[in-house]
Design an enzyme around this catalytic site. Structure first.
Site, PDB file in Angstrom:
ATOM      1  N   SER A 143      -2.938   0.312   3.886  1.00 40.51           N
ATOM      2  CA  SER A 143      -2.317   1.615   4.090  1.00 40.51           C
ATOM      3  C   SER A 143      -2.390   2.435   2.796  1.00 40.51           C
ATOM      4  O   SER A 143      -3.485   2.643   2.264  1.00 40.51           O
ATOM      5  CB  SER A 143      -0.877   1.431   4.583  1.00 40.51           C
ATOM      6  OG  SER A 143      -0.344   2.648   5.047  1.00 40.51           O
ATOM      7  N   GLU A 194      -3.912   2.191  15.155  1.00 38.90           N
ATOM      8  CA  GLU A 194      -3.304   2.473  13.854  1.00 38.90           C
ATOM      9  C   GLU A 194      -2.012   3.277  13.929  1.00 38.90           C
ATOM     10  O   GLU A 194      -1.031   2.958  13.264  1.00 38.90           O
ATOM     11  CB  GLU A 194      -4.302   3.229  12.960  1.00 38.90           C
ATOM     12  CG  GLU A 194      -5.462   2.399  12.449  1.00 38.90           C
ATOM     13  CD  GLU A 194      -5.076   1.465  11.312  1.00 38.90           C
ATOM     14  OE1 GLU A 194      -3.879   1.432  10.958  1.00 38.90           O
ATOM     15  OE2 GLU A 194      -5.962   0.778  10.795  1.00 38.90           O
ATOM     16  N   HIS A 226      -0.614  -0.641  13.123  1.00 41.36           N
ATOM     17  CA  HIS A 226      -0.699  -0.512  11.672  1.00 41.36           C
ATOM     18  C   HIS A 226       0.243  -1.513  11.022  1.00 41.36           C
ATOM     19  O   HIS A 226       1.416  -1.601  11.376  1.00 41.36           O
ATOM     20  CB  HIS A 226      -0.300   0.914  11.282  1.00 41.36           C
ATOM     21  CG  HIS A 226      -0.563   1.284   9.861  1.00 41.36           C
ATOM     22  ND1 HIS A 226      -1.817   1.516   9.360  1.00 41.36           N
ATOM     23  CD2 HIS A 226       0.289   1.484   8.821  1.00 41.36           C
ATOM     24  CE1 HIS A 226      -1.739   1.848   8.092  1.00 41.36           C
ATOM     25  NE2 HIS A 226      -0.459   1.822   7.723  1.00 41.36           N
TER      26      HIS A 226
END
Length: 536
Positions: free
Chosen positions: A221, A352, A449
Protein backbone atom coordinates in the site's frame (compact mmCIF):
# COMPACT_ATOMS: atom_id res chain seq x y z
CA UNK A 1 39.17 3.69 -1.90
CA UNK A 2 36.62 1.18 -3.21
CA UNK A 3 33.06 1.27 -1.73
CA UNK A 4 33.29 -2.30 -0.42
CA UNK A 5 36.56 -1.46 1.39
CA UNK A 6 34.94 1.63 2.91
CA UNK A 7 32.06 -0.53 4.15
CA UNK A 8 34.44 -2.95 5.85
CA UNK A 9 36.40 -0.10 7.44
CA UNK A 10 33.19 1.49 8.73
CA UNK A 11 32.00 -1.80 10.24
CA UNK A 12 35.37 -2.37 11.94
CA UNK A 13 35.42 1.15 13.38
CA UNK A 14 31.80 0.87 14.54
CA UNK A 15 32.49 -2.43 16.22
CA UNK A 16 35.61 -1.03 17.89
CA UNK A 17 33.67 1.98 19.17
CA UNK A 18 30.88 -0.23 20.53
CA UNK A 19 33.35 -2.61 22.14
CA UNK A 20 35.23 0.25 23.80
CA UNK A 21 32.02 1.69 25.22
CA UNK A 22 30.99 -1.72 26.49
CA UNK A 23 34.36 -2.41 28.07
CA UNK A 24 34.29 0.98 29.80
CA UNK A 25 30.87 0.17 31.27
CA UNK A 26 32.03 -3.33 32.24
CA UNK A 27 28.81 -4.97 31.03
CA UNK A 28 28.73 -8.63 30.07
CA UNK A 29 27.27 -9.60 26.70
CA UNK A 30 25.37 -12.77 25.86
CA UNK A 31 24.77 -14.72 22.67
CA UNK A 32 21.67 -12.51 22.28
CA UNK A 33 23.80 -9.34 22.07
CA UNK A 34 24.97 -7.52 18.96
CA UNK A 35 27.01 -4.35 18.32
CA UNK A 36 25.69 -1.34 16.41
CA UNK A 37 27.38 1.90 15.45
CA UNK A 38 25.89 3.56 18.55
CA UNK A 39 26.48 0.78 21.09
CA UNK A 40 25.63 -2.79 22.07
CA UNK A 41 22.06 -4.11 22.21
CA UNK A 42 20.50 -7.27 23.60
CA UNK A 43 17.42 -8.97 22.20
CA UNK A 44 15.72 -12.29 22.86
CA UNK A 45 15.29 -15.67 21.23
CA UNK A 46 11.98 -16.69 19.61
CA UNK A 47 12.26 -20.24 18.32
CA UNK A 48 15.22 -20.34 15.95
CA UNK A 49 15.24 -16.57 15.55
CA UNK A 50 16.91 -13.74 17.43
CA UNK A 51 14.60 -10.74 17.79
CA UNK A 52 15.63 -7.15 18.53
CA UNK A 53 12.87 -4.57 18.97
CA UNK A 54 12.88 -0.83 19.48
CA UNK A 55 16.37 -0.03 18.15
CA UNK A 56 16.67 3.76 17.63
CA UNK A 57 17.81 4.65 14.10
CA UNK A 58 17.36 8.44 14.44
CA UNK A 59 16.92 10.91 17.26
CA UNK A 60 13.39 11.53 18.53
CA UNK A 61 11.96 14.21 16.18
CA UNK A 62 10.52 16.32 19.00
CA UNK A 63 10.88 19.94 20.07
CA UNK A 64 13.38 21.69 17.82
CA UNK A 65 13.72 18.47 15.73
CA UNK A 66 10.02 18.45 14.77
CA UNK A 67 9.81 19.01 10.99
CA UNK A 68 13.52 18.58 10.45
CA UNK A 69 15.39 15.79 8.64
CA UNK A 70 16.24 12.76 10.82
CA UNK A 71 19.28 13.31 13.04
CA UNK A 72 21.95 10.80 14.09
CA UNK A 73 21.46 8.90 17.35
CA UNK A 74 24.22 9.60 19.89
CA UNK A 75 26.25 6.66 21.20
CA UNK A 76 25.27 5.04 24.50
CA UNK A 77 27.28 3.26 27.16
CA UNK A 78 26.51 -0.21 28.40
CA UNK A 79 24.10 -2.79 27.02
CA UNK A 80 20.77 -1.47 25.74
CA UNK A 81 17.80 -3.82 26.08
CA UNK A 82 15.86 -4.14 22.82
CA UNK A 83 13.06 -6.54 23.70
CA UNK A 84 9.97 -4.34 23.24
CA UNK A 85 8.66 -2.36 20.28
CA UNK A 86 9.15 1.38 20.24
CA UNK A 87 6.01 3.57 20.19
CA UNK A 88 3.80 3.91 17.14
CA UNK A 89 4.21 7.23 15.36
CA UNK A 90 1.39 9.73 15.88
CA UNK A 91 -1.61 8.37 13.99
CA UNK A 92 -3.99 10.36 11.82
CA UNK A 93 -6.76 7.86 11.07
CA UNK A 94 -6.98 4.08 11.23
CA UNK A 95 -7.71 1.93 14.26
CA UNK A 96 -5.43 3.99 16.52
CA UNK A 97 -6.44 7.47 15.38
CA UNK A 98 -5.04 10.15 17.68
CA UNK A 99 -2.70 7.74 19.41
CA UNK A 100 1.03 7.23 19.07
CA UNK A 101 3.98 9.47 19.84
CA UNK A 102 6.40 11.73 18.01
CA UNK A 103 9.30 9.83 19.59
CA UNK A 104 8.83 6.84 17.29
CA UNK A 105 11.87 6.36 15.03
CA UNK A 106 12.75 2.79 15.99
CA UNK A 107 13.34 -0.39 14.03
CA UNK A 108 13.16 -4.13 14.65
CA UNK A 109 15.29 -7.06 13.46
CA UNK A 110 14.46 -10.75 13.06
CA UNK A 111 17.63 -12.75 12.42
CA UNK A 112 17.90 -16.55 12.15
CA UNK A 113 20.06 -17.47 15.15
CA UNK A 114 23.79 -17.63 14.40
CA UNK A 115 24.75 -17.83 18.11
CA UNK A 116 27.45 -15.24 17.44
CA UNK A 117 28.41 -12.54 14.96
CA UNK A 118 29.30 -14.30 11.66
CA UNK A 119 33.02 -13.99 10.92
CA UNK A 120 32.70 -15.29 7.39
CA UNK A 121 31.04 -12.89 4.93
CA UNK A 122 29.90 -15.85 2.80
CA UNK A 123 27.62 -16.89 5.68
CA UNK A 124 25.71 -13.61 5.61
CA UNK A 125 22.05 -13.78 4.71
CA UNK A 126 19.91 -11.66 2.40
CA UNK A 127 18.14 -8.78 4.14
CA UNK A 128 14.53 -7.69 3.63
CA UNK A 129 13.52 -4.20 4.85
CA UNK A 130 9.75 -3.83 5.33
CA UNK A 131 7.85 -0.52 4.95
CA UNK A 132 4.34 -0.62 6.45
CA UNK A 133 1.30 0.91 4.79
CA UNK A 134 -1.49 3.14 6.08
CA UNK A 135 -1.82 5.93 3.54
CA UNK A 136 1.26 7.65 5.06
CA UNK A 137 -1.22 8.74 7.74
CA UNK A 138 -1.36 5.77 10.13
CA UNK A 139 -0.03 2.27 10.72
CA UNK A 140 3.12 0.89 12.31
CA UNK A 141 5.59 -1.96 12.20
CA UNK A 142 4.22 -3.24 15.54
CA UNK A 143 1.09 -4.81 14.03
CA UNK A 144 1.00 -8.52 14.86
CA UNK A 145 0.64 -9.47 11.20
CA UNK A 146 4.17 -8.14 10.59
CA UNK A 147 5.78 -10.56 13.06
CA UNK A 148 8.60 -11.73 10.81
CA UNK A 149 9.81 -14.92 12.51
CA UNK A 150 8.03 -17.27 10.08
CA UNK A 151 9.26 -15.41 7.00
CA UNK A 152 12.81 -15.17 8.33
CA UNK A 153 12.97 -18.87 9.14
CA UNK A 154 11.18 -20.00 5.97
CA UNK A 155 13.74 -18.29 3.74
CA UNK A 156 16.76 -18.05 6.07
CA UNK A 157 16.79 -14.27 5.63
CA UNK A 158 17.11 -11.28 7.98
CA UNK A 159 13.97 -9.13 8.23
CA UNK A 160 13.91 -5.51 9.41
CA UNK A 161 10.84 -3.33 10.01
CA UNK A 162 10.56 0.24 11.29
CA UNK A 163 8.32 3.22 11.98
CA UNK A 164 8.51 6.56 10.17
CA UNK A 165 6.79 9.92 10.64
CA UNK A 166 3.23 10.07 9.31
CA UNK A 167 0.64 12.63 8.27
CA UNK A 168 1.55 16.27 8.75
CA UNK A 169 4.42 15.28 11.06
CA UNK A 170 6.03 13.49 8.14
CA UNK A 171 4.86 15.51 5.16
CA UNK A 172 4.17 19.13 6.09
CA UNK A 173 5.76 21.49 3.59
CA UNK A 174 6.01 25.21 4.32
CA UNK A 175 8.19 28.06 3.11
CA UNK A 176 9.19 28.83 6.70
CA UNK A 177 10.40 25.25 7.18
CA UNK A 178 12.11 25.13 3.79
CA UNK A 179 14.23 28.24 4.37
CA UNK A 180 15.70 26.65 7.51
CA UNK A 181 17.19 23.79 5.49
CA UNK A 182 20.15 23.55 3.20
CA UNK A 183 19.19 22.85 0.50
CA UNK A 184 15.90 24.63 1.06
CA UNK A 185 13.23 21.94 1.24
CA UNK A 186 10.42 20.53 3.38
CA UNK A 187 7.54 18.09 3.11
CA UNK A 188 9.33 14.73 2.77
CA UNK A 189 10.41 14.01 6.35
CA UNK A 190 8.70 10.63 6.42
CA UNK A 191 10.55 9.51 3.28
CA UNK A 192 13.82 10.84 4.69
CA UNK A 193 13.14 8.75 7.81
CA UNK A 194 12.82 5.71 5.57
CA UNK A 195 16.11 6.58 3.90
CA UNK A 196 17.74 6.89 7.34
CA UNK A 197 16.45 3.43 8.28
CA UNK A 198 17.82 2.06 5.02
CA UNK A 199 21.23 3.59 5.79
CA UNK A 200 21.16 2.13 9.30
CA UNK A 201 20.52 -1.32 7.88
CA UNK A 202 23.29 -0.95 5.32
CA UNK A 203 25.75 0.16 8.02
CA UNK A 204 24.79 -2.23 10.85
CA UNK A 205 23.12 -5.37 9.53
CA UNK A 206 26.32 -7.41 9.13
CA UNK A 207 26.45 -7.77 12.93
CA UNK A 208 23.09 -9.59 12.74
CA UNK A 209 24.24 -12.01 10.06
CA UNK A 210 22.82 -9.92 7.21
CA UNK A 211 24.50 -9.00 3.95
CA UNK A 212 24.68 -5.19 3.57
CA UNK A 213 25.18 -5.66 -0.17
CA UNK A 214 21.98 -7.70 -0.63
CA UNK A 215 19.05 -5.68 0.71
CA UNK A 216 15.50 -6.01 -0.60
CA UNK A 217 13.19 -3.07 0.03
CA UNK A 218 9.56 -4.25 0.23
CA UNK A 219 6.27 -2.71 1.27
CA UNK A 220 2.49 -2.76 0.82
CA UNK A 221 0.00 0.00 0.00
CA UNK A 222 1.60 3.33 1.03
CA UNK A 223 4.67 1.27 1.94
CA UNK A 224 4.76 0.06 -1.67
CA UNK A 225 4.32 3.63 -2.91
CA UNK A 226 7.32 4.46 -0.74
CA UNK A 227 9.33 1.70 -2.43
CA UNK A 228 8.50 3.28 -5.78
CA UNK A 229 9.71 6.65 -4.50
CA UNK A 230 13.00 5.09 -3.35
CA UNK A 231 13.47 3.57 -6.81
CA UNK A 232 13.42 7.11 -8.21
CA UNK A 233 15.26 8.84 -5.33
CA UNK A 234 18.97 9.34 -6.05
CA UNK A 235 19.84 9.42 -2.33
CA UNK A 236 18.56 5.84 -1.91
CA UNK A 237 20.44 4.34 -4.84
CA UNK A 238 23.09 1.81 -3.97
CA UNK A 239 21.50 1.18 -0.58
CA UNK A 240 19.25 -1.65 -1.81
CA UNK A 241 19.58 -4.29 -4.52
CA UNK A 242 16.00 -5.47 -5.07
CA UNK A 243 12.48 -4.10 -4.63
CA UNK A 244 9.04 -5.63 -3.99
CA UNK A 245 5.94 -3.49 -4.57
CA UNK A 246 2.69 -4.89 -3.11
CA UNK A 247 -0.57 -3.08 -4.00
CA UNK A 248 1.13 0.28 -4.41
CA UNK A 249 -0.67 3.37 -5.79
CA UNK A 250 2.63 4.46 -7.31
CA UNK A 251 1.23 6.82 -9.96
CA UNK A 252 -0.26 9.18 -7.39
CA UNK A 253 -0.15 12.89 -8.03
CA UNK A 254 3.14 14.62 -7.26
CA UNK A 255 3.38 18.37 -7.00
CA UNK A 256 6.11 20.97 -6.95
CA UNK A 257 7.53 22.08 -3.60
CA UNK A 258 5.93 25.51 -4.11
CA UNK A 259 2.49 23.97 -4.70
CA UNK A 260 2.90 21.64 -1.73
CA UNK A 261 3.82 24.60 0.49
CA UNK A 262 0.72 26.45 -0.71
CA UNK A 263 -1.54 23.47 0.00
CA UNK A 264 -0.06 23.05 3.49
CA UNK A 265 -0.85 26.61 4.53
CA UNK A 266 -4.11 25.61 6.23
CA UNK A 267 -2.10 23.99 9.05
CA UNK A 268 -0.58 27.36 9.97
CA UNK A 269 -4.04 28.90 10.15
CA UNK A 270 -5.57 25.97 12.06
CA UNK A 271 -2.83 26.13 14.72
CA UNK A 272 -3.14 29.89 15.16
CA UNK A 273 0.34 30.66 13.90
CA UNK A 274 -0.53 32.91 10.97
CA UNK A 275 0.38 36.17 12.73
CA UNK A 276 3.33 34.78 14.67
CA UNK A 277 6.71 36.49 14.35
CA UNK A 278 8.27 33.01 14.14
CA UNK A 279 5.89 30.62 12.38
CA UNK A 280 8.23 27.62 12.69
CA UNK A 281 8.64 28.10 16.44
CA UNK A 282 4.89 28.51 16.86
CA UNK A 283 4.23 25.29 14.97
CA UNK A 284 6.84 23.37 16.97
CA UNK A 285 5.31 24.57 20.21
CA UNK A 286 1.87 23.22 19.27
CA UNK A 287 0.57 20.19 21.17
CA UNK A 288 0.80 16.95 19.22
CA UNK A 289 -2.96 16.34 19.47
CA UNK A 290 -3.70 19.85 18.22
CA UNK A 291 -1.55 19.14 15.16
CA UNK A 292 -3.50 15.95 14.48
CA UNK A 293 -6.81 17.75 14.97
CA UNK A 294 -5.71 20.47 12.53
CA UNK A 295 -5.42 17.82 9.81
CA UNK A 296 -8.67 16.00 10.62
CA UNK A 297 -11.22 15.90 7.81
CA UNK A 298 -14.11 18.10 8.96
CA UNK A 299 -16.12 18.07 5.72
CA UNK A 300 -18.10 15.33 4.01
CA UNK A 301 -16.52 12.18 5.43
CA UNK A 302 -16.59 10.52 2.01
CA UNK A 303 -14.75 7.22 1.64
CA UNK A 304 -11.15 7.33 0.34
CA UNK A 305 -10.94 7.62 -3.42
CA UNK A 306 -14.14 9.66 -3.75
CA UNK A 307 -12.74 13.17 -3.80
CA UNK A 308 -14.07 16.03 -1.73
CA UNK A 309 -12.97 19.59 -1.03
CA UNK A 310 -11.33 18.96 2.34
CA UNK A 311 -8.06 20.91 2.71
CA UNK A 312 -6.52 18.13 4.83
CA UNK A 313 -3.30 16.46 3.71
CA UNK A 314 -3.40 12.88 2.49
CA UNK A 315 -1.44 10.76 0.06
CA UNK A 316 -4.19 11.36 -2.52
CA UNK A 317 -3.40 15.09 -2.46
CA UNK A 318 0.13 14.34 -3.63
CA UNK A 319 3.71 13.97 -2.51
CA UNK A 320 6.07 16.87 -3.13
CA UNK A 321 8.99 16.90 -5.50
CA UNK A 322 11.01 18.38 -2.69
CA UNK A 323 14.41 18.66 -4.38
CA UNK A 324 16.19 16.55 -1.74
CA UNK A 325 14.50 13.16 -1.68
CA UNK A 326 12.56 13.47 -4.95
CA UNK A 327 14.11 15.36 -7.84
CA UNK A 328 11.33 14.55 -10.33
CA UNK A 329 7.89 12.89 -10.22
CA UNK A 330 7.99 9.10 -10.17
CA UNK A 331 5.91 8.85 -13.36
CA UNK A 332 8.51 10.97 -15.18
CA UNK A 333 11.34 8.90 -13.73
CA UNK A 334 9.92 5.61 -15.00
CA UNK A 335 9.19 7.09 -18.43
CA UNK A 336 12.83 8.15 -18.68
CA UNK A 337 14.25 5.03 -17.04
CA UNK A 338 15.81 7.22 -14.35
CA UNK A 339 15.33 4.66 -11.58
CA UNK A 340 17.56 2.29 -9.65
CA UNK A 341 18.90 -0.57 -11.76
CA UNK A 342 17.47 -3.36 -9.60
CA UNK A 343 15.07 -6.26 -10.26
CA UNK A 344 11.50 -5.62 -9.15
CA UNK A 345 8.65 -7.88 -8.05
CA UNK A 346 5.33 -6.07 -8.31
CA UNK A 347 1.66 -6.97 -8.04
CA UNK A 348 -1.81 -6.32 -6.67
CA UNK A 349 -4.84 -8.15 -5.33
CA UNK A 350 -8.08 -8.75 -7.19
CA UNK A 351 -10.43 -6.51 -5.19
CA UNK A 352 -8.22 -3.68 -4.00
CA UNK A 353 -10.70 -0.96 -3.12
CA UNK A 354 -13.57 -2.86 -1.49
CA UNK A 355 -11.69 -2.48 1.81
CA UNK A 356 -12.25 1.28 1.76
CA UNK A 357 -15.89 1.32 0.64
CA UNK A 358 -17.33 -1.61 2.59
CA UNK A 359 -18.29 0.43 5.65
CA UNK A 360 -20.13 2.94 3.42
CA UNK A 361 -22.35 0.40 1.63
CA UNK A 362 -25.58 1.70 3.13
CA UNK A 363 -24.67 5.22 2.02
CA UNK A 364 -23.52 4.21 -1.47
CA UNK A 365 -26.03 1.52 -2.49
CA UNK A 366 -28.83 3.94 -3.28
CA UNK A 367 -30.19 5.26 -6.59
CA UNK A 368 -28.13 8.12 -8.00
CA UNK A 369 -25.10 7.59 -5.76
CA UNK A 370 -23.04 5.92 -8.47
CA UNK A 371 -23.13 8.87 -10.85
CA UNK A 372 -22.69 11.31 -7.98
CA UNK A 373 -19.56 9.46 -6.80
CA UNK A 374 -18.13 9.31 -10.33
CA UNK A 375 -18.79 13.03 -10.78
CA UNK A 376 -16.96 13.82 -7.53
CA UNK A 377 -13.95 11.82 -8.64
CA UNK A 378 -13.85 12.42 -12.41
CA UNK A 379 -15.80 15.62 -13.00
CA UNK A 380 -16.96 16.07 -16.60
CA UNK A 381 -15.15 12.84 -17.58
CA UNK A 382 -17.45 10.69 -15.44
CA UNK A 383 -19.53 9.60 -18.44
CA UNK A 384 -16.48 8.02 -20.06
CA UNK A 385 -15.93 5.90 -16.97
CA UNK A 386 -19.58 4.85 -16.59
CA UNK A 387 -19.65 3.79 -20.24
CA UNK A 388 -16.99 1.19 -19.43
CA UNK A 389 -18.18 0.34 -15.91
CA UNK A 390 -21.95 0.17 -16.29
CA UNK A 391 -24.18 -0.06 -13.21
CA UNK A 392 -27.37 -2.09 -13.66
CA UNK A 393 -28.55 -2.33 -10.05
CA UNK A 394 -28.07 0.32 -7.31
CA UNK A 395 -27.41 -2.52 -4.86
CA UNK A 396 -24.17 -3.14 -6.77
CA UNK A 397 -22.93 0.46 -6.45
CA UNK A 398 -20.26 -0.28 -3.83
CA UNK A 399 -18.86 -3.24 -5.77
CA UNK A 400 -18.72 -1.36 -9.08
CA UNK A 401 -17.17 1.73 -7.49
CA UNK A 402 -14.60 -0.50 -5.82
CA UNK A 403 -13.74 -1.99 -9.21
CA UNK A 404 -13.42 1.49 -10.74
CA UNK A 405 -11.23 3.06 -8.06
CA UNK A 406 -9.17 -0.09 -7.48
CA UNK A 407 -8.32 -0.36 -11.17
CA UNK A 408 -7.61 3.36 -11.46
CA UNK A 409 -5.40 3.72 -8.38
CA UNK A 410 -3.68 0.34 -7.97
CA UNK A 411 -4.36 -2.54 -10.37
CA UNK A 412 -3.66 -0.74 -13.63
CA UNK A 413 -0.86 1.54 -12.34
CA UNK A 414 0.82 -1.68 -11.18
CA UNK A 415 0.80 -3.02 -14.74
CA UNK A 416 1.95 0.34 -16.14
CA UNK A 417 4.89 0.53 -13.72
CA UNK A 418 5.84 -3.07 -14.52
CA UNK A 419 5.76 -2.35 -18.24
CA UNK A 420 7.75 0.89 -18.06
CA UNK A 421 10.45 -0.71 -15.91
CA UNK A 422 10.63 -3.77 -18.15
CA UNK A 423 10.92 -1.54 -21.24
CA UNK A 424 14.00 0.02 -19.64
CA UNK A 425 15.64 -3.35 -19.14
CA UNK A 426 14.80 -4.06 -15.52
CA UNK A 427 14.02 -7.67 -14.57
CA UNK A 428 10.34 -7.54 -13.60
CA UNK A 429 8.09 -10.18 -12.05
CA UNK A 430 4.37 -9.32 -12.02
CA UNK A 431 1.73 -11.11 -9.93
CA UNK A 432 -1.98 -10.96 -9.19
CA UNK A 433 -3.34 -12.40 -5.94
CA UNK A 434 -6.70 -14.04 -6.67
CA UNK A 435 -7.30 -16.17 -3.59
CA UNK A 436 -9.79 -15.17 -0.89
CA UNK A 437 -8.87 -15.95 2.69
CA UNK A 438 -10.63 -19.15 3.74
CA UNK A 439 -12.47 -17.81 6.78
CA UNK A 440 -13.63 -14.32 5.87
CA UNK A 441 -16.59 -13.22 8.02
CA UNK A 442 -18.20 -11.77 4.92
CA UNK A 443 -17.57 -13.09 1.39
CA UNK A 444 -18.26 -9.68 -0.15
CA UNK A 445 -14.79 -8.59 0.98
CA UNK A 446 -13.31 -10.68 -1.83
CA UNK A 447 -9.54 -10.56 -2.29
CA UNK A 448 -9.27 -7.29 -0.44
CA UNK A 449 -6.49 -4.74 0.04
CA UNK A 450 -4.06 -5.98 2.76
CA UNK A 451 -5.08 -9.65 2.39
CA UNK A 452 -1.67 -10.33 0.81
CA UNK A 453 -0.01 -9.50 4.16
CA UNK A 454 -1.31 -12.71 5.73
CA UNK A 455 0.17 -14.81 2.93
CA UNK A 456 3.54 -13.05 2.81
CA UNK A 457 4.20 -13.12 6.57
CA UNK A 458 2.36 -16.39 7.26
CA UNK A 459 0.28 -14.83 10.05
CA UNK A 460 -3.45 -14.56 10.69
CA UNK A 461 -5.10 -11.46 9.23
CA UNK A 462 -6.97 -9.23 11.67
CA UNK A 463 -10.17 -10.07 9.76
CA UNK A 464 -9.69 -13.83 9.52
CA UNK A 465 -7.35 -16.61 10.62
CA UNK A 466 -5.38 -18.48 7.98
CA UNK A 467 -7.10 -21.66 6.80
CA UNK A 468 -5.36 -24.79 5.56
CA UNK A 469 -5.58 -23.75 1.89
CA UNK A 470 -4.31 -20.29 2.86
CA UNK A 471 -1.29 -21.84 4.55
CA UNK A 472 -0.40 -23.81 1.42
CA UNK A 473 -0.41 -20.64 -0.70
CA UNK A 474 1.42 -18.74 2.04
CA UNK A 475 4.27 -21.26 1.97
CA UNK A 476 4.60 -20.83 -1.79
CA UNK A 477 4.54 -17.03 -1.54
CA UNK A 478 7.14 -16.96 1.22
CA UNK A 479 9.34 -19.12 -1.01
CA UNK A 480 8.91 -16.75 -3.97
CA UNK A 481 9.52 -13.63 -1.85
CA UNK A 482 12.66 -14.94 -0.15
CA UNK A 483 14.04 -16.52 -3.33
CA UNK A 484 13.74 -13.11 -4.94
CA UNK A 485 15.60 -11.55 -2.01
CA UNK A 486 18.40 -14.08 -2.44
CA UNK A 487 18.95 -13.94 -6.18
CA UNK A 488 16.75 -11.32 -7.83
CA UNK A 489 14.56 -14.10 -9.26
CA UNK A 490 11.64 -15.70 -7.39
CA UNK A 491 12.14 -19.00 -9.15
CA UNK A 492 13.43 -22.27 -7.75
CA UNK A 493 12.60 -25.95 -8.03
CA UNK A 494 10.20 -25.60 -5.08
CA UNK A 495 7.39 -23.74 -6.87
CA UNK A 496 5.82 -23.28 -10.34
CA UNK A 497 7.89 -21.17 -12.73
CA UNK A 498 7.27 -17.43 -12.60
CA UNK A 499 8.01 -15.88 -16.03
CA UNK A 500 9.63 -12.47 -16.36
CA UNK A 501 7.23 -9.75 -17.37
CA UNK A 502 7.41 -7.73 -20.56
CA UNK A 503 4.78 -5.33 -21.86
CA UNK A 504 4.27 -7.15 -25.16
CA UNK A 505 3.49 -10.66 -23.87
CA UNK A 506 2.06 -9.51 -20.54
CA UNK A 507 3.10 -12.67 -18.68
CA UNK A 508 2.41 -12.73 -14.96
CA UNK A 509 1.86 -15.17 -12.08
CA UNK A 510 -1.66 -15.86 -10.86
CA UNK A 511 -1.60 -16.63 -7.13
CA UNK A 512 -4.63 -18.72 -6.28
CA UNK A 513 -5.30 -22.17 -4.83
CA UNK A 514 -3.49 -23.28 -7.97
CA UNK A 515 -0.48 -21.13 -8.81
CA UNK A 516 0.01 -20.67 -12.55
CA UNK A 517 1.50 -18.37 -15.17
CA UNK A 518 -0.96 -16.37 -17.27
CA UNK A 519 -0.97 -13.55 -19.83
CA UNK A 520 -2.70 -10.16 -20.24
CA UNK A 521 -2.79 -9.22 -16.58
CA UNK A 522 -4.80 -6.05 -17.11
CA UNK A 523 -7.73 -7.54 -18.97
CA UNK A 524 -9.89 -8.12 -15.87
CA UNK A 525 -9.35 -4.53 -14.72
CA UNK A 526 -9.89 -2.89 -18.13
CA UNK A 527 -6.38 -1.45 -18.03
CA UNK A 528 -6.37 -0.57 -21.74
CA UNK A 529 -9.10 1.95 -20.95
CA UNK A 530 -7.27 3.43 -17.95
CA UNK A 531 -3.97 3.78 -19.80
CA UNK A 532 -5.69 5.87 -22.44
CA UNK A 533 -7.89 7.74 -19.94
CA UNK A 534 -4.93 8.69 -17.73
CA UNK A 535 -2.42 9.05 -20.58
CA UNK A 536 0.08 6.90 -18.70
Amino acid sequence: MKPEILTVVFCVLSLATANAALAEAQVDVSDRSRPTGQGWIEGYRDGDTLVFKGIPYARPPVGELRWRPPATVPAWNGLRQTTAFGPKCSQQGGAFNGQGEEDCLYLNVWAPDTKSVPADETARRPVMLWIHGGGLLFGSSTNAIFNSRKLAEAGNVVIVSFNYRLGVFGFLGLRELSVESQPQSSGAYGLLDQNAALKWVHDNIAAFGGDPDNITLFGESAGATSVCMHLAAPISRGLFQRAIIQSGPCLINQVSLEEHERRSRFIVDALGCTDSNDVSACLRAADVHDVIEANRDKTTGLPPGLNDESPTWSIEKGLPVDGVFMLKPFVQAIREGDVAEVPVMIGSVADEWYTFLNSSRDQLNKPGQYQLALSRRYGDRAAAVSSVYALENPDDTTAVLAAVVGADLINCPTEVVAGKLADHGRHIYLYSLQKKLDHLPEPLWGVFHTSDLAFVFGNDHWLAPLGEKDKLLSAKMMTYWTNFAKTGSPNSSDAPEWPRYDSSAGRYLRLDETVSADVNAGAENKCAFWKKFREW
